[in-house]
Write a protein that holds these residues in place. Structure first.
Motif, PDB file in Angstrom:
ATOM      1  N   GLN A  13       4.886  14.417   3.725  1.00  0.00           N
ATOM      2  CA  GLN A  13       4.571  12.987   3.672  1.00  0.00           C
ATOM      3  C   GLN A  13       5.428  12.289   2.620  1.00  0.00           C
ATOM      4  O   GLN A  13       5.944  11.186   2.837  1.00  0.00           O
ATOM      5  CB  GLN A  13       3.083  12.789   3.383  1.00  0.00           C
ATOM      6  CG  GLN A  13       2.180  13.220   4.530  1.00  0.00           C
ATOM      7  CD  GLN A  13       0.705  13.091   4.203  1.00  0.00           C
ATOM      8  OE1 GLN A  13       0.193  11.990   4.032  1.00  0.00           O
ATOM      9  NE2 GLN A  13       0.004  14.216   4.113  1.00  0.00           N
ATOM     10  N   LEU A  14       5.594  12.943   1.477  1.00  0.00           N
ATOM     11  CA  LEU A  14       6.481  12.386   0.452  1.00  0.00           C
ATOM     12  C   LEU A  14       7.927  12.381   0.937  1.00  0.00           C
ATOM     13  O   LEU A  14       8.686  11.432   0.681  1.00  0.00           O
ATOM     14  CB  LEU A  14       6.357  13.197  -0.840  1.00  0.00           C
ATOM     15  CG  LEU A  14       4.993  13.169  -1.543  1.00  0.00           C
ATOM     16  CD1 LEU A  14       4.995  14.126  -2.733  1.00  0.00           C
ATOM     17  CD2 LEU A  14       4.653  11.757  -2.008  1.00  0.00           C
ATOM     18  N   GLY A  15       8.310  13.465   1.649  1.00  0.00           N
ATOM     19  CA  GLY A  15       9.691  13.586   2.103  1.00  0.00           C
ATOM     20  C   GLY A  15      10.084  12.537   3.119  1.00  0.00           C
ATOM     21  O   GLY A  15      11.132  11.890   2.982  1.00  0.00           O
ATOM     22  N   ILE A  16       9.268  12.321   4.151  1.00  0.00           N
ATOM     23  CA  ILE A  16       9.640  11.360   5.183  1.00  0.00           C
ATOM     24  C   ILE A  16       9.638   9.942   4.628  1.00  0.00           C
ATOM     25  O   ILE A  16      10.500   9.121   4.985  1.00  0.00           O
ATOM     26  CB  ILE A  16       8.707  11.489   6.423  1.00  0.00           C
ATOM     27  CG1 ILE A  16       9.204  10.596   7.554  1.00  0.00           C
ATOM     28  CG2 ILE A  16       7.271  11.184   6.068  1.00  0.00           C
ATOM     29  CD1 ILE A  16      10.591  10.917   8.048  1.00  0.00           C
ATOM     30  N   PHE A  17       8.703   9.629   3.744  1.00  0.00           N
ATOM     31  CA  PHE A  17       8.711   8.297   3.153  1.00  0.00           C
ATOM     32  C   PHE A  17       9.847   8.143   2.150  1.00  0.00           C
ATOM     33  O   PHE A  17      10.323   7.034   1.912  1.00  0.00           O
ATOM     34  CB  PHE A  17       7.359   7.986   2.497  1.00  0.00           C
ATOM     35  CG  PHE A  17       6.419   7.283   3.430  1.00  0.00           C
ATOM     36  CD1 PHE A  17       6.444   5.905   3.550  1.00  0.00           C
ATOM     37  CD2 PHE A  17       5.533   8.002   4.209  1.00  0.00           C
ATOM     38  CE1 PHE A  17       5.601   5.251   4.424  1.00  0.00           C
ATOM     39  CE2 PHE A  17       4.687   7.359   5.093  1.00  0.00           C
ATOM     40  CZ  PHE A  17       4.702   5.972   5.201  1.00  0.00           C
TER      41      PHE A  17
ATOM     42  N   THR B  30      15.656   1.638   3.385  1.00  0.00           N
ATOM     43  CA  THR B  30      15.276   0.220   3.397  1.00  0.00           C
ATOM     44  C   THR B  30      15.260  -0.432   2.020  1.00  0.00           C
ATOM     45  O   THR B  30      15.317  -1.653   1.918  1.00  0.00           O
ATOM     46  CB  THR B  30      13.880   0.070   4.031  1.00  0.00           C
ATOM     47  OG1 THR B  30      12.942   0.896   3.329  1.00  0.00           O
ATOM     48  CG2 THR B  30      13.909   0.494   5.491  1.00  0.00           C
ATOM     49  N   ILE B  31      15.165   0.357   0.950  1.00  0.00           N
ATOM     50  CA  ILE B  31      15.130  -0.186  -0.416  1.00  0.00           C
ATOM     51  C   ILE B  31      16.254   0.468  -1.205  1.00  0.00           C
ATOM     52  O   ILE B  31      16.096   1.573  -1.729  1.00  0.00           O
ATOM     53  CB  ILE B  31      13.775   0.089  -1.103  1.00  0.00           C
ATOM     54  CG1 ILE B  31      12.609  -0.370  -0.215  1.00  0.00           C
ATOM     55  CG2 ILE B  31      13.706  -0.615  -2.449  1.00  0.00           C
ATOM     56  CD1 ILE B  31      11.253   0.017  -0.758  1.00  0.00           C
ATOM     57  N   PRO B  32      17.401  -0.157  -1.284  1.00  0.00           N
ATOM     58  CA  PRO B  32      18.554   0.448  -1.967  1.00  0.00           C
ATOM     59  C   PRO B  32      18.225   0.852  -3.406  1.00  0.00           C
ATOM     60  O   PRO B  32      17.648   0.076  -4.169  1.00  0.00           O
ATOM     61  CB  PRO B  32      19.609  -0.661  -1.934  1.00  0.00           C
ATOM     62  CG  PRO B  32      19.223  -1.521  -0.772  1.00  0.00           C
ATOM     63  CD  PRO B  32      17.726  -1.494  -0.730  1.00  0.00           C
ATOM     64  N   GLY B  33      18.591   2.090  -3.760  1.00  0.00           N
ATOM     65  CA  GLY B  33      18.376   2.583  -5.115  1.00  0.00           C
ATOM     66  C   GLY B  33      16.994   3.111  -5.392  1.00  0.00           C
ATOM     67  O   GLY B  33      16.731   3.592  -6.506  1.00  0.00           O
ATOM     68  N   SER B  34      16.087   3.052  -4.417  1.00  0.00           N
ATOM     69  CA  SER B  34      14.713   3.503  -4.667  1.00  0.00           C
ATOM     70  C   SER B  34      14.613   5.020  -4.780  1.00  0.00           C
ATOM     71  O   SER B  34      13.724   5.543  -5.452  1.00  0.00           O
ATOM     72  CB  SER B  34      13.783   3.005  -3.563  1.00  0.00           C
ATOM     73  OG  SER B  34      14.198   3.499  -2.296  1.00  0.00           O
ATOM     74  N   VAL B  35      15.523   5.735  -4.117  1.00  0.00           N
ATOM     75  CA  VAL B  35      15.540   7.202  -4.186  1.00  0.00           C
ATOM     76  C   VAL B  35      16.960   7.618  -4.559  1.00  0.00           C
ATOM     77  O   VAL B  35      17.801   7.853  -3.669  1.00  0.00           O
ATOM     78  CB  VAL B  35      15.113   7.833  -2.846  1.00  0.00           C
ATOM     79  CG1 VAL B  35      14.982   9.350  -2.995  1.00  0.00           C
ATOM     80  CG2 VAL B  35      13.809   7.237  -2.341  1.00  0.00           C
ATOM     81  N   PRO B  36      17.265   7.707  -5.847  1.00  0.00           N
ATOM     82  CA  PRO B  36      18.646   8.002  -6.278  1.00  0.00           C
ATOM     83  C   PRO B  36      19.218   9.281  -5.670  1.00  0.00           C
ATOM     84  O   PRO B  36      20.423   9.346  -5.389  1.00  0.00           O
ATOM     85  CB  PRO B  36      18.510   8.123  -7.798  1.00  0.00           C
ATOM     86  CG  PRO B  36      17.297   7.311  -8.144  1.00  0.00           C
ATOM     87  CD  PRO B  36      16.361   7.487  -6.995  1.00  0.00           C
ATOM     88  N   ALA B  37      18.394  10.286  -5.457  1.00  0.00           N
ATOM     89  CA  ALA B  37      18.893  11.558  -4.925  1.00  0.00           C
ATOM     90  C   ALA B  37      19.416  11.422  -3.501  1.00  0.00           C
ATOM     91  O   ALA B  37      20.201  12.271  -3.050  1.00  0.00           O
ATOM     92  CB  ALA B  37      17.790  12.607  -4.972  1.00  0.00           C
ATOM     93  N   LEU B  38      19.009  10.374  -2.788  1.00  0.00           N
ATOM     94  CA  LEU B  38      19.444  10.197  -1.399  1.00  0.00           C
ATOM     95  C   LEU B  38      20.501   9.115  -1.249  1.00  0.00           C
ATOM     96  O   LEU B  38      20.826   8.721  -0.118  1.00  0.00           O
ATOM     97  CB  LEU B  38      18.232   9.858  -0.519  1.00  0.00           C
ATOM     98  CG  LEU B  38      17.170  10.956  -0.382  1.00  0.00           C
ATOM     99  CD1 LEU B  38      16.016  10.473   0.470  1.00  0.00           C
ATOM    100  CD2 LEU B  38      17.774  12.224   0.214  1.00  0.00           C
ATOM    101  N   GLU B  39      21.041   8.635  -2.364  1.00  0.00           N
ATOM    102  CA  GLU B  39      22.105   7.627  -2.304  1.00  0.00           C
ATOM    103  C   GLU B  39      23.316   8.204  -1.574  1.00  0.00           C
ATOM    104  O   GLU B  39      23.847   9.257  -1.941  1.00  0.00           O
ATOM    105  CB  GLU B  39      22.512   7.205  -3.721  1.00  0.00           C
ATOM    106  CG  GLU B  39      21.554   6.219  -4.369  1.00  0.00           C
ATOM    107  CD  GLU B  39      21.640   4.832  -3.759  1.00  0.00           C
ATOM    108  OE1 GLU B  39      22.708   4.487  -3.207  1.00  0.00           O
ATOM    109  OE2 GLU B  39      20.637   4.103  -3.796  1.00  0.00           O
ATOM    110  N   GLY B  40      23.751   7.531  -0.516  1.00  0.00           N
ATOM    111  CA  GLY B  40      24.892   7.988   0.256  1.00  0.00           C
ATOM    112  C   GLY B  40      24.591   9.096   1.238  1.00  0.00           C
ATOM    113  O   GLY B  40      25.480   9.528   1.971  1.00  0.00           O
ATOM    114  N   VAL B  41      23.357   9.577   1.260  1.00  0.00           N
ATOM    115  CA  VAL B  41      22.975  10.655   2.181  1.00  0.00           C
ATOM    116  C   VAL B  41      22.424  10.083   3.477  1.00  0.00           C
ATOM    117  O   VAL B  41      22.771  10.538   4.566  1.00  0.00           O
ATOM    118  CB  VAL B  41      21.947  11.602   1.527  1.00  0.00           C
ATOM    119  CG1 VAL B  41      21.504  12.679   2.518  1.00  0.00           C
ATOM    120  CG2 VAL B  41      22.526  12.227   0.270  1.00  0.00           C
TER     121      VAL B  41
END
Length: 274
Positions: free
Chosen positions: A234-238, A245-256
């Motif tokens: 649940q944490l992963g899919i969100f 949809t929210i740029p910079g909200s998950v730094p680890a997924l930037e560009g992924v």
């Protein structure tokens, strides 16, 4: 305590009757006192209901401690202490446990599906007209927006069937039947398809019967693993959807993951027409 009270009342009634009062008055007083004593008698249903509620709460706390020995039982909103839909607290706990397991399963499917859809495209046509599946140049939410309405409806009807069948399954003892999770049944358990009129070769759970010989301890351990994996999913899919949809909200997924300009909470907003 109730028996002792009734004995005292009966003794008092006998004393009244032994006096010189008219019989009608004696019987009226005796009846009134007996009714008053009965009003203070504890209800056996209430006792049994309380015992069931306590057992359900104890099972919930034990499961929570085994699932996460560090956090243990954590319910800041006290949801497990409430009642919903005019049901008992035991039914509410069963409903909440089943809901968590179900949402965890959906999230695990969504998490794995997101990764697969981002990297793999089925080679066959998606429609009878020969239209291909959306490519990996689109993100999974964009792929959903791009598929035809007929494909969306097929998915919705299939999921809806699974949901309705699980809720309307016959009672235990009938073909494919089991006790409902709000009535003491096992939360998360999906019924077999034996109740369907025509033959269905596979069940939704364990279709190839690989786990029929599991011990009760193994089943309990697998259930705890499923709950924890579901919470992580649940944490992963969100995390994926927030990063899109929210740029910079998950730094680890930037560009992924690819940015998405649509509305993930309005899945029928795009291409909702024949």
């Amino acid at each position: 305590r109730t028996t002792k009270t009734r004995k005292i009342v009966l003794h008092f009634c006998n004393t009244i009757i032994s006096n010189q009062q008219p019989i009608t008055m004696k019987l009226a007083v005796a009846s009134t006192l007996l009714a008053s004593a009965a009003a203070f008698a504890p209800a056996s249903v209430s006792k049994s209901s309380t015992a069931l509620n306590n057992a359900a709460m104890d099972d919930l706390k034990a499961l929570a401690e085994k699932s996460n020995p560090v956090l243990k039982y954590y319910d800041p909103l006290e949801l497990a202490s409430t009642t919903i839909y005019d049901e008992t607290n035991e039914a509410t706990i069963g409903f909440l446990r089943h809901a968590e397991i179900k949402h965890g399963r959906v999230a695990m499917a969504a998490f794995v599906g997101y990764i697969v859809q981002s990297n793999v495209v089925f080679p066959w046509a998606q429609t009878l007209a020969g239209a291909p599946h959306p490519g990996t140049d689109l993100s999974p939410p964009e792929q959903w927006d791009a598929i035809p309405l007929g494909a969306k409806l097929q998915i919705m009807f299939f999921v809806g069937f699974l949901e309705i069948y699980s809720e309307l399954t016959p009672a235990e003892g009938a073909a494919g039947g089991q006790i409902h999770y709000t009535k003491g049944g096992q939360p998360g358990k999906y019924p077999s398809f034996d109740a369907i009129p025509h033959s269905v070769p596979f069940d939704l759970y364990d279709p190839f019967k690989f786990h029929t010989g599991l011990t009760a301890e193994s089943k309990e351990k697998r259930l705890r693993a499923e709950i924890n994996n579901g919470r992580l999913a649940q944490l992963g899919i969100f995390g994926f959807l927030c990063a899109q949809t929210i740029p910079g909200s998950v730094p680890a997924l930037e560009g992924v993951v690819k940015p998405y300009s649509g509305e993930v909470m309005a899945p029928f907003e795009a291409n909702w027409s024949f």
